[in-house]
Motif scaffolding. Structure first.
Motif, mmCIF file in Angstrom:
data_model
loop_
_atom_site.group_PDB
_atom_site.id
_atom_site.type_symbol
_atom_site.label_atom_id
_atom_site.label_comp_id
_atom_site.label_asym_id
_atom_site.label_seq_id
_atom_site.Cartn_x
_atom_site.Cartn_y
_atom_site.Cartn_z
ATOM 1 N N GLY A 147 56.422 53.959 15.021
ATOM 2 C CA GLY A 147 56.591 51.910 15.160
ATOM 3 C C GLY A 147 54.910 51.352 14.519
ATOM 4 N N ASP A 148 53.915 52.774 14.391
ATOM 5 C CA ASP A 148 53.106 51.327 13.770
ATOM 6 C C ASP A 148 52.736 51.005 12.882
ATOM 7 O OD1 ASP A 148 50.113 51.508 14.636
ATOM 8 O OD2 ASP A 148 49.598 52.627 14.140
ATOM 9 N N LYS A 149 52.337 50.264 12.733
ATOM 10 C CA LYS A 149 52.301 49.100 11.289
ATOM 11 C C LYS A 149 50.306 48.634 11.230
ATOM 12 C CE LYS A 149 57.172 47.603 10.648
ATOM 13 N NZ LYS A 149 58.352 46.898 10.223
ATOM 14 N N PRO A 150 49.626 49.485 10.637
ATOM 15 C CA PRO A 150 48.443 49.132 11.348
ATOM 16 C C PRO A 150 48.028 48.467 10.157
ATOM 17 C CG PRO A 150 48.500 51.174 10.280
ATOM 18 C CD PRO A 150 49.484 50.728 10.597
ATOM 19 N N TYR A 151 48.441 48.313 9.011
ATOM 20 C CA TYR A 151 48.451 47.156 8.009
ATOM 21 C C TYR A 151 48.278 45.753 8.074
ATOM 22 C CZ TYR A 151 46.435 51.543 5.832
ATOM 23 O OH TYR A 151 46.115 52.337 5.714
ATOM 24 N N MET A 152 47.376 44.641 8.213
ATOM 25 C CA MET A 152 47.654 43.194 8.664
ATOM 26 C C MET A 152 47.657 42.697 7.430
ATOM 27 S SD MET A 152 48.320 40.720 12.079
ATOM 28 C CE MET A 152 46.210 40.750 11.816
ATOM 29 N N CYS A 153 47.794 41.372 7.243
ATOM 30 C CA CYS A 153 47.828 40.305 6.778
ATOM 31 C C CYS A 153 47.097 39.595 6.879
ATOM 32 C CB CYS A 153 48.777 39.909 5.207
ATOM 33 S SG CYS A 153 48.645 38.664 4.409
ATOM 34 N N ARG A 154 46.340 39.123 7.401
ATOM 35 C CA ARG A 154 44.896 38.076 7.301
ATOM 36 C C ARG A 154 45.798 36.774 7.390
ATOM 37 N NH1 ARG A 154 41.228 38.921 10.883
ATOM 38 N NH2 ARG A 154 40.323 41.110 10.578
ATOM 39 N N LYS A 155 46.812 36.402 6.175
ATOM 40 C CA LYS A 155 46.895 35.031 5.924
ATOM 41 C C LYS A 155 48.452 34.621 6.679
ATOM 42 C CE LYS A 155 44.523 34.381 1.396
ATOM 43 N NZ LYS A 155 44.651 34.388 -0.369
ATOM 44 N N CYS A 156 49.166 35.591 6.750
ATOM 45 C CA CYS A 156 50.568 35.069 6.971
ATOM 46 C C CYS A 156 51.300 36.372 8.378
ATOM 47 C CB CYS A 156 51.691 35.548 5.969
ATOM 48 S SG CYS A 156 51.739 36.951 5.567
ATOM 49 N N GLY A 157 50.394 36.829 8.993
ATOM 50 C CA GLY A 157 50.427 38.441 9.479
ATOM 51 C C GLY A 157 51.537 39.183 9.061
ATOM 52 N N TYR A 158 51.383 39.596 8.000
ATOM 53 C CA TYR A 158 53.178 40.963 7.494
ATOM 54 C C TYR A 158 52.157 41.394 8.148
ATOM 55 C CZ TYR A 158 54.603 44.433 3.879
ATOM 56 O OH TYR A 158 54.934 44.938 3.864
ATOM 57 N N ARG A 159 52.826 42.772 8.550
ATOM 58 C CA ARG A 159 52.306 44.057 8.795
ATOM 59 C C ARG A 159 53.346 45.631 8.558
ATOM 60 N NH1 ARG A 159 49.228 43.018 13.677
ATOM 61 N NH2 ARG A 159 48.442 45.196 13.491
ATOM 62 N N THR A 160 52.580 46.184 8.050
ATOM 63 C CA THR A 160 53.293 47.494 7.282
ATOM 64 C C THR A 160 52.587 48.311 7.715
ATOM 65 O OG1 THR A 160 53.673 48.726 4.946
ATOM 66 C CG2 THR A 160 51.766 47.297 5.363
ATOM 67 N N ASP A 161 52.874 49.837 7.570
ATOM 68 C CA ASP A 161 52.803 51.215 7.716
ATOM 69 C C ASP A 161 51.868 51.745 6.648
ATOM 70 O OD1 ASP A 161 55.014 51.464 6.377
ATOM 71 O OD2 ASP A 161 55.638 53.472 7.804
ATOM 72 N N ARG A 162 52.138 51.347 5.405
ATOM 73 C CA ARG A 162 51.394 51.950 3.926
ATOM 74 C C ARG A 162 50.403 50.734 3.586
ATOM 75 N NH1 ARG A 162 56.554 54.979 1.199
ATOM 76 N NH2 ARG A 162 57.765 55.530 3.177
ATOM 77 N N LYS A 163 49.606 51.896 3.548
ATOM 78 C CA LYS A 163 48.169 51.130 2.813
ATOM 79 C C LYS A 163 48.840 50.504 1.168
ATOM 80 C CE LYS A 163 43.698 51.253 1.062
ATOM 81 N NZ LYS A 163 42.629 52.045 0.959
ATOM 82 N N SER A 164 49.951 50.739 0.577
ATOM 83 C CA SER A 164 49.995 50.843 -0.855
ATOM 84 C C SER A 164 51.009 49.412 -0.489
ATOM 85 C CB SER A 164 50.733 52.209 -2.306
ATOM 86 O OG SER A 164 51.999 52.016 -0.555
ATOM 87 N N ASN A 165 51.753 49.364 0.393
ATOM 88 C CA ASN A 165 52.959 48.190 0.660
ATOM 89 C C ASN A 165 51.848 47.465 0.802
ATOM 90 O OD1 ASN A 165 54.830 49.208 0.035
ATOM 91 N ND2 ASN A 165 55.375 49.724 2.872
ATOM 92 N N PHE A 166 50.346 47.450 1.354
ATOM 93 C CA PHE A 166 49.993 45.968 2.010
ATOM 94 C C PHE A 166 48.969 45.553 0.724
ATOM 95 C CE2 PHE A 166 45.196 44.870 2.826
ATOM 96 C CZ PHE A 166 45.604 44.068 3.571
ATOM 97 N N LEU A 167 48.775 46.547 -0.297
ATOM 98 C CA LEU A 167 47.773 45.608 -1.353
ATOM 99 C C LEU A 167 49.264 45.243 -2.593
ATOM 100 C CD1 LEU A 167 46.302 49.151 -2.035
ATOM 101 C CD2 LEU A 167 45.181 47.059 -0.762
ATOM 102 N N ASP A 168 50.519 45.828 -2.616
ATOM 103 C CA ASP A 168 51.287 45.024 -3.077
ATOM 104 C C ASP A 168 51.203 43.480 -2.239
ATOM 105 O OD1 ASP A 168 52.170 46.987 -4.762
ATOM 106 O OD2 ASP A 168 54.124 47.545 -4.058
#
Length: 362
Positions: A83-104
């Protein structure tokens, strides 16, 4: 813990397992603590390429029967267990487990569209969106259903289509008896339990459970209509609207009601129509005893409870509870009249207005 900058992940994923393949492509020298190359040693990219041909999947999950060709794929899979989602957007709090999803995701805030079509002025935030667009130029639809002849540009779309024949719904909710044919559909359902709406519009604070919904919503502000009809000058903000429009050119209505002979181009439209015969109202309000035959009707009803009007016109500040109502309102500014009479040159901004016009031909 890594130091996070603006929009940077707040943590760096740690490899919690070795995840090494069972076969070794080299000799291990314990005294030196590193692998020693031999004459038979090949590079990791070459090994991965070979496995696409051999079908070998040496990286195995120790919690289920999943296996992968590459270690990075296994690491992504393991995040589903932790359940780990280490990538977090500081603008809206969106979290994901993949760097590619985070960049998208970051591009939904920046508006960046680095993938550009070399045949027209279309650009996209994701490469696969560009690939889908390019198929419109080539007309290529290599994936075909063996049962009904349906063709598509994408393998994943064909897989989803096949579930309409098999009825298979492998994605199951762990909080109720709901199941879905597509994982993204289950993800949207789960937000009903969690109340999580991680995607937010920076223009009007509209929030949604889906990144796709947000990208479509943004077009109400930009006026973008990327889906164009190749037979007339019609364009649409949504692909579903273009598909509906195209049926007017082809006249194809393959789905028929056995009760009254009503025909439509879409299975979903037929399903909604059937409820007029059965009286079924599957969409229930959780705050009162109201129920509806269509989800859009329930959404409108829920807005009455909340008093929420998340859709705002960027021209005059008009606010609406439903996206559909905002789209109708926008036509008062654009002058767009997408509903056309097939018997004369009359056109209307609203479908209801066109229906009233049809009566003048009777």
């Amino acid at each position: 813990m890594a130091e996070g900058g603006n929009g940077s992940p707040t943590a760096v994923p740690q490899n919690i397992r070795d995840g090494s393949p069972t076969g070794v492509l080299g000799d291990w020298d314990a005294s030196k603590g590193k692998e020693q190359p031999t004459a038979s040693k090949i590079s990791q990219p070459e090994a991965n390429t070979m496995r696409t041909h051999t079908g070998e999947k040496p990286y195995k999950c120790d919690q289920c029967d999943y296996s992968a060709i590459q270690k990075c794929n296994l690491e992504q899979h393991l995040a589903k267990h932790t359940g780990d989602k280490p990538y977090m957007c500081r603008k809206c709090g969106y979290r994901t487990d993949r760097k590619s999803n985070f960049l998208d995701h970051l591009r939904t805030h920046t508006g960046e569209k680095p993938f550009k079509c070399d045949q027209c002025d279309f650009s996209a935030a994701k490469k696969y969106s560009l690939d889908q667009h390019l198929a419109k130029h080539t007309g290529d639809k290599p994936y075909m259903c063996g049962q009904c002849g349906y063709r598509t540009t994408q393998k994943t779309t064909l897989s989803r289509h096949m579930s309409t024949h098999t009825g298979d719904k492998p994605y199951k909710c762990d909080q109720c008896d709901y199941s879905a044919a597509v994982k993204s559909t289950l993800d949207r359902h789960l937000t009903k339990h969690s109340g999580d709406m991680p995607y937010m519009c920076g223009e009007c604070r509209y929030r949604t459970v889906s990144k796709y919904n947000l990208s479509v919503h943004m077009r109400t502000h930009t006026g973008e209509k990327p889906y164009r009809c190749d037979q007339c000058d019609y364009s649409a903000a949504n692909k579903s609207n273009l598909d509906s429009h195209l049926s007017k050119h082809t006249g194809d209505k393959s789905y028929m009601c056995g009760e009254c002979g009503y025909r439509t181009a879409y299975k979903s439209t037929l399903s909604r129509h059937m409820r007029t015969h059965t009286g079924e109202k599957p969409y229930n309000c959780d705050q009162c005893d109201y129920s509806a035959a269509q989800k859009s009707q329930l959404d409108y009803h829920l807005a009455i409870h909340k008093g929420d009007k998340p859709y705002m016109c960027g021209e005059c500040g008009y606010r609406a509870a439903l996206k559909f109502h905002l789209a109708e309102h926008m036509r008062t500014h654009t002058g767009d009249k997408p509903y056309r009479c097939n018997q004369c040159d009359y056109s209307a901004a609203l479908k209801s207005t066109l229906k009233r016009h049809f009566k003048t031909h009777r």
